[in-house]
Each structure stands twice: as C-alpha cells, then as structure tokens.
Design an enzyme around this catalytic site. Sequence first.
Site, PDB file in Angstrom:
ATOM      1  N   CYS A 168      -8.077  -3.376  -1.800  1.00 18.88           N
ATOM      2  CA  CYS A 168      -7.428  -4.010  -0.655  1.00 18.88           C
ATOM      3  C   CYS A 168      -7.106  -3.035   0.468  1.00 18.88           C
ATOM      4  O   CYS A 168      -6.408  -3.406   1.424  1.00 18.88           O
ATOM      5  CB  CYS A 168      -6.190  -4.789  -1.088  1.00 18.88           C
ATOM      6  SG  CYS A 168      -5.118  -3.955  -2.251  1.00 18.88           S
ATOM      7  N   HIS A 307       2.412  -3.382   3.179  1.00 20.45           N
ATOM      8  CA  HIS A 307       1.394  -3.896   2.253  1.00 20.45           C
ATOM      9  C   HIS A 307       1.972  -5.049   1.446  1.00 20.45           C
ATOM     10  O   HIS A 307       1.282  -6.037   1.204  1.00 20.45           O
ATOM     11  CB  HIS A 307       0.921  -2.778   1.334  1.00 20.45           C
ATOM     12  CG  HIS A 307      -0.186  -3.181   0.421  1.00 20.45           C
ATOM     13  ND1 HIS A 307      -1.428  -3.570   0.896  1.00 20.45           N
ATOM     14  CD2 HIS A 307      -0.256  -3.288  -0.935  1.00 20.45           C
ATOM     15  CE1 HIS A 307      -2.213  -3.882  -0.131  1.00 20.45           C
ATOM     16  NE2 HIS A 307      -1.526  -3.730  -1.242  1.00 20.45           N
ATOM     17  N   GLU A 318       6.850   0.792  -2.320  1.00 17.88           N
ATOM     18  CA  GLU A 318       6.570   0.902  -0.898  1.00 17.88           C
ATOM     19  C   GLU A 318       7.846   1.116  -0.098  1.00 17.88           C
ATOM     20  O   GLU A 318       7.891   1.963   0.806  1.00 17.88           O
ATOM     21  CB  GLU A 318       5.831  -0.338  -0.392  1.00 17.88           C
ATOM     22  CG  GLU A 318       5.458  -0.238   1.081  1.00 17.88           C
ATOM     23  CD  GLU A 318       4.533  -1.344   1.563  1.00 17.88           C
ATOM     24  OE1 GLU A 318       4.000  -1.214   2.683  1.00 17.88           O
ATOM     25  OE2 GLU A 318       4.351  -2.335   0.820  1.00 17.88           O
ATOM     26  N   HIS A 344      -3.009 -12.810   0.271  1.00 15.04           N
ATOM     27  CA  HIS A 344      -3.636 -11.502   0.090  1.00 15.04           C
ATOM     28  C   HIS A 344      -5.143 -11.694   0.143  1.00 15.04           C
ATOM     29  O   HIS A 344      -5.746 -12.265  -0.762  1.00 15.04           O
ATOM     30  CB  HIS A 344      -3.213 -10.904  -1.252  1.00 15.04           C
ATOM     31  CG  HIS A 344      -3.562  -9.458  -1.395  1.00 15.04           C
ATOM     32  ND1 HIS A 344      -4.390  -8.792  -0.535  1.00 15.04           N
ATOM     33  CD2 HIS A 344      -3.182  -8.534  -2.323  1.00 15.04           C
ATOM     34  CE1 HIS A 344      -4.508  -7.536  -0.910  1.00 15.04           C
ATOM     35  NE2 HIS A 344      -3.783  -7.347  -1.986  1.00 15.04           N
ATOM     36  N   PHE A 405      -5.418  -0.817  -5.268  1.00 13.80           N
ATOM     37  CA  PHE A 405      -5.891  -0.417  -6.592  1.00 13.80           C
ATOM     38  C   PHE A 405      -6.896   0.723  -6.433  1.00 13.80           C
ATOM     39  O   PHE A 405      -7.637   0.794  -5.443  1.00 13.80           O
ATOM     40  CB  PHE A 405      -6.564  -1.593  -7.291  1.00 13.80           C
ATOM     41  CG  PHE A 405      -5.599  -2.573  -7.914  1.00 13.80           C
ATOM     42  CD1 PHE A 405      -4.236  -2.433  -7.801  1.00 13.80           C
ATOM     43  CD2 PHE A 405      -6.082  -3.664  -8.636  1.00 13.80           C
ATOM     44  CE1 PHE A 405      -3.359  -3.331  -8.384  1.00 13.80           C
ATOM     45  CE2 PHE A 405      -5.222  -4.578  -9.224  1.00 13.80           C
ATOM     46  CZ  PHE A 405      -3.863  -4.408  -9.096  1.00 13.80           C
TER      47      PHE A 405
END
Length: 418
Positions: A168, A307, A318, A344, A405
């Site tokens: 992503c 994110h 985050e 997403h 990832f």
Amino acid sequence: MARRRVAVTGLGVVSPYGGGLDDFFERVLAGESAVRWMAVDEKPRPIQTPFVLCQGFEPERELGKPLASMMERFSQLGVSAAFAAWRDAGFAKSAADDGSDRSAWGCFWGTALGGLSAHERGSRELWLNGRERVSPLSVVMGMNNAANAHISIQFGLGGVSSSHTAACASSTIAIGEAFRRVRAGEAPVMVTGGSDICQSMSVVRAWEAMRVLAKGDADTAWRACRPFAQDRDGLVLGEGGAALVLEDWDHAVARGARIHAELLGYATNCDHTHLVRPDRAGQVRALNAVLADAGLAAEDIGYINAHGTATPEGDPIEVQSLRDVFGALAPRLPVSSTKSVHGHLLGAAGAIEAVVTALAVREQAIPPTAQLRGRIDPACEGVDHVLEGRRASGLRAALSNSFAFGGSNAVLAFGAPA
C-alpha cells in the site's frame, strides 16, 4: 545540478462518489462515507463484508469500447483517472495537437495487485469450469505494468514508463520517484498515480484470513472503518484510481497552467524488521527524511494525511511516530485518515490520499477522520485528531503518509501554490 521546482498541474480520480474532482473533495471534507455492504454469491461460501466500489463507473463510456476491452479493471480505473488529470492539466491528448515534444515525458504508476483478477479468472476457467484454454489477452491484461503502458501509449510519452509495487505504499513511491525525475530536470512532465481492485474472491478471502478486515453488517457498513477509535476492528478494502500530472514549475508557468500545489519533498525507506508489523523507528526516519528533503521544519507542517488503516497495531505506532518527530508541536498537529470514508485502496491508497492532500493545501481545508467522533483510543492520543472538516487559513505544507506491508515507508510533502 540545481533542483527544479515541481508543480502539480493535473489531478484526476475515479472514486466511489462518481462525479469530478471538486465533488470528490467536498464529500471527503464533509466526512461522507462511501463504504457499503458487499454481498457476493461466491462458492463455496458467499463474500459478505464492508467494501468500497466505484459504482456507476462505466469504462466503455470513459475510454471507448475498443480500448476498454483490452484492459483489466485496475487499468480501466487508472487510465480513466489519468485521462481526467491530463485534461485538468490542460494538455491535448496528442502531441501533434499542441506541438509538444514528449520524448522525455514519462509515466510512473503504482499498483499492489495489478491484473491479479485476470489470472484468477483464467485459473477458474481452467480448473473449475474445465476449459482447455484462457483468453489470449490474459497476459497483457494481467501484467502489472499494463496501466502505465496504456497511459504512455495514449499520451505519446516517450520517456521512462515504470510500474511500482510495494503493497500500500506503491503509488506513493511511484509519485515520489516521478517527482525526483522532474526535480532533477530529467523530465519536464510526468504522469503518475495508482490504481487497484480488491474485490476478487481470493483477495478478500486472503485479507479475511489475516483477521484484519472490519466487521459490520448491511445497516452499519458506512461506519465500519474507524481509524484511531477505541472500538476500531479493522480496515475496509476498496477500489479506485487517482492520478497527478507533475510538471517543471517554469514549464508550467510558461504555458499558463493552473497550479494546484507544489510537491516539495519525498522520502522512502524500509523498516527492515518484519513483513507485516510496522516499525516506529522506520516511520520516524521516513518522516524526518521528508522534512529534510523538502527543506521544511516541523513547525511548517499544518496537516498530516495519515496512513491510518484502523488496525489495532498500526494506528498507535503511526501516532507515536508523529509524536516522536513533532514533539511539543504534536498536540496541535491536525491529523486525519480519509480511509474512514474512501476505504483502503491498497496500491492506489497513496495516490488518492496524495490528491486529497494536494487539494487540502489548495483549498486551505482539512478533511476529518469521519468515524472517530471522539472515541479515541488512549494509545492514539497526543495529536489533534480532526473530527469534522475544517477550514485552515494559512496552511502552508502538509504530509501524506504511506506505511506498507513489507516495511516500505513513503511520505510526500505538499505545499500551497505560491
């Protein structure tokens, strides 16, 4: 070599809201959720999950039947977004129409899954339906560089054409690498962005098996994605495409182009610690690096498009990273995750969020984390969570985060057009 300034002169989206760019931003700013309940009668078990679909998208109308028939849906979404951004930038489709030399112009595109659905469809035909062969278009429809290849062909771009795949963070990295080409003076114009589709049986089942998908039902699907909330329970997948036209600032000014925003900086790195668990130190390094690359101080940043996927582990890390970087400024730092409304989009996530961030500095307005509504996880406290869209007069610079990832981190810095 002196660095060139980089203007964002074109923006385009294919979003679940339909409509154009301004309508898209208005709905995101209003916190209007596009998440719906998806129920697909798949064997051996139906798929039922909150999801985001680009309902009403008609690729044959957007692209024409001959071109659309040669593309998998991720390419249809991407090329349509690129067409919209190209028109927005004011370029003619053909170089012959405006006399431009496009031999050094290029396209960098991001996708995580690419044409996976084409290969999945071929496998189903072979093994489940007993066919002896698959479509001869399966290879060209299923290759991950199909979208950027089509874009380059359609616009006559003779420079580098490249596909980037980093989960992503894919399209954020594509945008950042395109930015570097323009800033270095290697290309006066680059088309960049990303597209993905996630509704195939194998993809949904795979994410379901990881136990990271948000729960919900048909009545509450709209609020299924709740980044930073105490009761969050996972992410919501979606599909879409977004594109940006990046242009040498002087080139843009010389032709009288409208400039949405300035792309100021980019940084990317790898956590090098774990395939799926985010790493605080790696994110901190990326955030510090983008500030240095853009020549910005922490106090220059007036908004973070996070994110924020609404996973239990990712959101707190985050926020902790932002607190580490911004220190005493963090409690007054506006932060939001627009995945709460558009889902997403995996490889397209960074691109659609880059568009949101560019429009935030252009419009001097900050979108919310729509479903947060005050139920903040104590582990996510310490920043200014934006609960409702707000005006932000004097917003000079904003960051867009993608933490993926594989440990891939990428951050873009946008500035208000001057």
